[in-house]
Structures are given as structure tokens and as C-alpha cells.
Design an enzyme around this catalytic site. Structure first.
Site, mmCIF file in Angstrom:
data_model
loop_
_atom_site.group_PDB
_atom_site.id
_atom_site.type_symbol
_atom_site.label_atom_id
_atom_site.label_comp_id
_atom_site.label_asym_id
_atom_site.label_seq_id
_atom_site.Cartn_x
_atom_site.Cartn_y
_atom_site.Cartn_z
ATOM 1 N N CYS A 230 44.616 32.087 38.832
ATOM 2 C CA CYS A 230 43.160 32.705 38.414
ATOM 3 C C CYS A 230 42.676 32.348 37.157
ATOM 4 O O CYS A 230 41.431 32.474 36.874
ATOM 5 C CB CYS A 230 43.358 34.175 38.561
ATOM 6 S SG CYS A 230 44.247 34.854 37.110
ATOM 7 N N CYS B 146 48.517 40.736 38.595
ATOM 8 C CA CYS B 146 47.886 40.892 37.096
ATOM 9 C C CYS B 146 48.821 41.866 36.289
ATOM 10 O O CYS B 146 48.708 41.317 35.025
ATOM 11 C CB CYS B 146 46.642 41.704 37.321
ATOM 12 S SG CYS B 146 45.494 41.140 38.510
HETATM 13 FE FE1 FES Z 1 43.870 36.972 37.113
HETATM 14 FE FE2 FES Z 1 43.834 39.453 37.589
HETATM 15 S S1 FES Z 1 42.729 38.079 38.859
HETATM 16 S S2 FES Z 1 45.115 38.278 36.090
#
Ligand code: FES
Length: 122
Positions: A33, A102
Site C-alpha cells: 500500500c 496495518c
Molecule cells: Fe497501508 Fe493500512 S492500508 S498500512
């Protein structure tokens, strides 16, 4: 989708900000991400005297960082290394399945900060 604890730590993150002269810094990122987390620690007599963080990421990453720093305060290095992402998520009242990664960032951040501290204090 988020618990009230997550929203509380997201809206009012604890221990946020860069630390001057830290004893250890752990910088980690999630390549999927692109989110990043930096954990700063001050250590005295093997105890986490102070801890802060900077996180560029989603609500789950920010609340996980905030909760993790709260859990680290006053603990020994050995105790801090026992903290798992599951404990962080549990203390936040749970995270949605697609947001568990996360909280892994927070666990990795702790280890990176302790590694850095150990390298510097050799
Ligand atoms: Fe990247 Fe939560 S979506 S750490």
C-alpha cells in the site's frame, strides 16, 4: 467498519511526532500500500522511557501506531519484543480482516527500533 477505539486513536493519536536525539529509530513500510511508519525510542536502564511515532498511512496504521506506543511505554526491551500485532489489534477492539496487515507494520516498527537501538549501543 472500525471500532470506537480505532476511531479514537485515529482522531487523537497518542505520542505522535518526531523525537529529538532518539536512542533508536525504526522505519518500516508496507510495499503493497506504500504506507510508512517510523517509531522513535529513548531507552534508559533497558526500559523504554519515551516513545513516539510518525505514520503516513491509513486509519488502521495510525491507530495501531498510537496503541503500540502506549503499550511500549515503561516496558523493558524484552517485554516490548513480546508485543504482537494481534495484541495491538485486540487492544483496539479488533481490526477488519483486510486491515490486519496495518497492525503488522507496528510490530515490525518495534523490532526495527530495537534493532537500531542495539546496533547504536554496541
Ligand atoms: Fe497501508 Fe493500512 S492500508 S498500512
Amino acid at each position: 467498519m472500525y471500532s470506537k477505539e480505532v476511531m479514537d486513536h485515529f482522531r487523537h493519536p497518542r505520542n505522535v511526532g518526531k523525537m529529538e536525539n532518539p536512542d533508536g529509530v525504526g522505519k518500516v513500510g508496507d510495499p503493497q500500500c506504500g504506507d510508512e511508519m517510523i517509531i522513535y525510542i529513548k531507552v534508559e536502564n533497558n526500559i523504554i522511557k519515551d516513545v513516539s511515532f510518525e505514520t503516513y498511512g491509513c486509519a488502521a496504521a495510525i491507530s495501531s501506531s498510537s496503541m503500540t506506543t502506549e503499550m511500549m511505554k515503561g516496558k523493558t526491551i524484552e517485554e516490548v519484543l513480546q508485543i504482537t500485532n494481534k495484541q495491538v489489534a485486540d487492544n483496539l477492539g479488533g481490526l477488519p480482516a483486510n486491515k490486519i496487515h496495518c497492525s503488522v507494520l507496528a510490530e515490525d516498527g518495534i523490532r526495527a527500533a530495537i534493532d537500531d537501538y542495539r546496533k547504536k549501543s554496541k
